[in-house]
Write a protein that holds these residues in place. Structure first.
Motif, PDB file in Angstrom:
ATOM      1  N   SER A 114     -64.565  38.296 -32.886  1.00  0.00           N
ATOM      2  CA  SER A 114     -63.667  39.426 -32.622  1.00  0.00           C
ATOM      3  C   SER A 114     -64.110  40.652 -33.395  1.00  0.00           C
ATOM      4  CB  SER A 114     -62.243  39.071 -33.018  1.00  0.00           C
ATOM      5  OG  SER A 114     -61.774  38.019 -32.223  1.00  0.00           O
ATOM      6  N   THR A 115     -63.967  41.803 -32.766  1.00  0.00           N
ATOM      7  CA  THR A 115     -64.349  43.052 -33.423  1.00  0.00           C
ATOM      8  C   THR A 115     -63.150  43.775 -34.026  1.00  0.00           C
ATOM      9  OG1 THR A 115     -64.199  44.248 -31.335  1.00  0.00           O
ATOM     10  CG2 THR A 115     -66.363  43.390 -31.942  1.00  0.00           C
ATOM     11  N   VAL A 116     -61.969  43.507 -33.515  1.00  0.00           N
ATOM     12  CA  VAL A 116     -60.743  44.106 -34.042  1.00  0.00           C
ATOM     13  C   VAL A 116     -59.702  42.995 -34.072  1.00  0.00           C
ATOM     14  CG1 VAL A 116     -58.986  45.898 -33.717  1.00  0.00           C
ATOM     15  CG2 VAL A 116     -61.330  46.332 -32.968  1.00  0.00           C
ATOM     16  N   TRP A 117     -58.992  42.872 -35.188  1.00  0.00           N
ATOM     17  CA  TRP A 117     -57.987  41.820 -35.293  1.00  0.00           C
ATOM     18  C   TRP A 117     -56.900  42.203 -36.275  1.00  0.00           C
ATOM     19  CZ3 TRP A 117     -63.158  40.893 -36.416  1.00  0.00           C
ATOM     20  CH2 TRP A 117     -63.506  40.946 -37.767  1.00  0.00           C
ATOM     21  N   GLN A 118     -55.792  41.462 -36.169  1.00  0.00           N
ATOM     22  CA  GLN A 118     -54.631  41.762 -37.005  1.00  0.00           C
ATOM     23  C   GLN A 118     -53.747  40.515 -37.044  1.00  0.00           C
ATOM     24  OE1 GLN A 118     -52.131  44.583 -34.981  1.00  0.00           O
ATOM     25  NE2 GLN A 118     -51.001  45.099 -36.822  1.00  0.00           N
ATOM     26  N   TRP A 119     -53.318  40.118 -38.238  1.00  0.00           N
ATOM     27  CA  TRP A 119     -52.305  39.070 -38.351  1.00  0.00           C
ATOM     28  C   TRP A 119     -50.981  39.661 -37.872  1.00  0.00           C
ATOM     29  CZ3 TRP A 119     -54.009  34.373 -39.019  1.00  0.00           C
ATOM     30  CH2 TRP A 119     -55.122  34.135 -39.815  1.00  0.00           C
ATOM     31  N   ILE A 120     -50.134  38.828 -37.303  1.00  0.00           N
ATOM     32  CA  ILE A 120     -48.800  39.247 -36.866  1.00  0.00           C
ATOM     33  C   ILE A 120     -47.785  38.558 -37.764  1.00  0.00           C
ATOM     34  CG2 ILE A 120     -47.141  39.278 -34.969  1.00  0.00           C
ATOM     35  CD1 ILE A 120     -49.575  38.990 -33.044  1.00  0.00           C
ATOM     36  N   ASP A 121     -47.063  39.331 -38.550  1.00  0.00           N
ATOM     37  CA  ASP A 121     -46.054  38.790 -39.463  1.00  0.00           C
ATOM     38  C   ASP A 121     -44.807  38.446 -38.661  1.00  0.00           C
ATOM     39  OD1 ASP A 121     -44.133  38.256 -41.415  1.00  0.00           O
ATOM     40  OD2 ASP A 121     -44.850  39.837 -42.748  1.00  0.00           O
ATOM     41  N   LEU A 122     -44.442  37.177 -38.666  1.00  0.00           N
ATOM     42  CA  LEU A 122     -43.270  36.693 -37.924  1.00  0.00           C
ATOM     43  C   LEU A 122     -42.091  36.432 -38.853  1.00  0.00           C
ATOM     44  CD1 LEU A 122     -45.180  34.205 -35.603  1.00  0.00           C
ATOM     45  CD2 LEU A 122     -44.402  36.535 -35.049  1.00  0.00           C
ATOM     46  N   GLY A 123     -42.153  37.039 -40.053  1.00  0.00           N
ATOM     47  CA  GLY A 123     -41.079  36.888 -41.012  1.00  0.00           C
ATOM     48  C   GLY A 123     -41.421  36.002 -42.193  1.00  0.00           C
ATOM     49  N   PHE A 124     -42.654  35.470 -42.235  1.00  0.00           N
ATOM     50  CA  PHE A 124     -43.070  34.567 -43.302  1.00  0.00           C
ATOM     51  C   PHE A 124     -44.298  35.072 -44.032  1.00  0.00           C
ATOM     52  CE2 PHE A 124     -41.050  32.199 -39.892  1.00  0.00           C
ATOM     53  CZ  PHE A 124     -39.979  31.611 -40.569  1.00  0.00           C
ATOM     54  N   GLY A 125     -44.644  36.337 -43.819  1.00  0.00           N
ATOM     55  CA  GLY A 125     -45.852  36.884 -44.403  1.00  0.00           C
ATOM     56  C   GLY A 125     -47.070  36.513 -43.565  1.00  0.00           C
ATOM     57  N   VAL A 126     -48.240  36.879 -44.068  1.00  0.00           N
ATOM     58  CA  VAL A 126     -49.485  36.574 -43.357  1.00  0.00           C
ATOM     59  C   VAL A 126     -50.462  35.934 -44.335  1.00  0.00           C
ATOM     60  CG1 VAL A 126     -49.195  38.374 -41.615  1.00  0.00           C
ATOM     61  CG2 VAL A 126     -50.430  38.899 -43.729  1.00  0.00           C
ATOM     62  N   PRO A 127     -51.404  35.158 -43.843  1.00  0.00           N
ATOM     63  CA  PRO A 127     -52.376  34.494 -44.714  1.00  0.00           C
ATOM     64  C   PRO A 127     -53.209  35.508 -45.497  1.00  0.00           C
ATOM     65  CG  PRO A 127     -52.448  33.570 -42.512  1.00  0.00           C
ATOM     66  CD  PRO A 127     -51.594  34.806 -42.430  1.00  0.00           C
ATOM     67  N   ASP A 128     -53.602  35.075 -46.663  1.00  0.00           N
ATOM     68  CA  ASP A 128     -54.491  35.880 -47.491  1.00  0.00           C
ATOM     69  C   ASP A 128     -55.923  35.386 -47.252  1.00  0.00           C
ATOM     70  OD1 ASP A 128     -55.470  37.659 -49.357  1.00  0.00           O
ATOM     71  OD2 ASP A 128     -55.042  36.337 -51.065  1.00  0.00           O
ATOM     72  N   MET A 129     -56.366  35.611 -46.020  1.00  0.00           N
ATOM     73  CA  MET A 129     -57.731  35.209 -45.680  1.00  0.00           C
ATOM     74  C   MET A 129     -58.339  36.251 -44.762  1.00  0.00           C
ATOM     75  SD  MET A 129     -57.152  32.005 -43.012  1.00  0.00           S
ATOM     76  CE  MET A 129     -58.773  31.812 -42.328  1.00  0.00           C
ATOM     77  N   ALA A 130     -59.600  36.507 -44.977  1.00  0.00           N
ATOM     78  CA  ALA A 130     -60.317  37.450 -44.113  1.00  0.00           C
ATOM     79  C   ALA A 130     -60.603  36.758 -42.796  1.00  0.00           C
ATOM     80  CB  ALA A 130     -61.605  37.888 -44.774  1.00  0.00           C
ATOM     81  N   LEU A 131     -60.661  37.545 -41.753  1.00  0.00           N
ATOM     82  CA  LEU A 131     -60.953  36.982 -40.441  1.00  0.00           C
ATOM     83  C   LEU A 131     -62.404  37.158 -40.095  1.00  0.00           C
ATOM     84  CD1 LEU A 131     -57.824  38.411 -38.627  1.00  0.00           C
ATOM     85  CD2 LEU A 131     -58.170  36.123 -39.478  1.00  0.00           C
TER      86      LEU A 131
END
Length: 190
Positions: free
Chosen positions: A173-190
């Motif tokens: 993927s060239t563009v990406w984004q985590w989607i926060d569903l109310g529990f935060g997002v992972p602390d990991m690079a994609l």
């Protein structure tokens, strides 16, 4: 915040830098299906609220032990997106071998957090033309309260006026984004 892959370069096919209205509407439908639960149950993903997405939706049952992402169900539009039937296939068999481990890790992070993932991904086609997939990935639960499957909505962009070519391989993927569903997002690079 968007993260870009360093070898993104310029492409003849314009790349959106924001999620499409379809992607956001798909997430909104998932939120309605979720209700007050941490994630939507597979049974709550009904055709009534997801009818406009159904052809381009798939359910993947990740296997944490064998590092596989098999498609359990796929909409009729996936044949048009890819050029072949995918139900029963492992998504990881379609991707560049260099990204298999990272793709599996991202899906597992969506289940463990729980969170969603949005991506804009280039694909190699059999005829050498370029095409792009927009993925919206959201966790669902089949038989338990915890997420154990993912629901994927995929749209495809290709050059206007051309036949839709068969996909040969899915790239990083060239563009990406985590989607926060109310529990935060992972602390990991994609």
């Amino acid at each position: 915040m968007f993260q870009s892959h360093p070898d993104q370069g310029s492409h003849a096919l314009s790349q959106p830098r924001v999620r499409t209205a379809e992607s956001i509407a798909f997430e909104d439908g998932w939120k309605i299906a979720r209700g007050t639960a941490p994630v939507a149950s597979r049974d709550a993903i009904g055709l009534k609220q997801f009818a406009k997405f159904a052809a381009q939706m798939a359910i993947i049952e990740p296997d944490p032990k064998s590092q596989s992402l098999p498609f359990r169900l796929s909409g009729s539009g996936f044949f048009d997106l890819l050029g072949f039937e995918i139900t029963g296939m492992d998504y990881l068999d379609l991707v560049d071998p260099a990204i298999k481990e990272g793709a599996h890790a991202c899906v597992m992070a969506c289940l463990q957090q729980p969170c969603g993932l949005w991506q804009y991904t280039p694909v190699q086609t059999e005829d050498g033309d370029e095409a792009w997939f927009e993925y919206t990935i959201l966790p669902i639960a089949k038989n338990a309260a915890e997420a154990d499957h993912i629901l994927v909505f995929v749209t495809r962009q290709h050059r206007p006026g051309k036949d839709v070519p068969t996909v040969k391989r899915i790239e990083h993927s060239t563009v990406w984004q985590w989607i926060d569903l109310g529990f935060g997002v992972p602390d990991m690079a994609l």
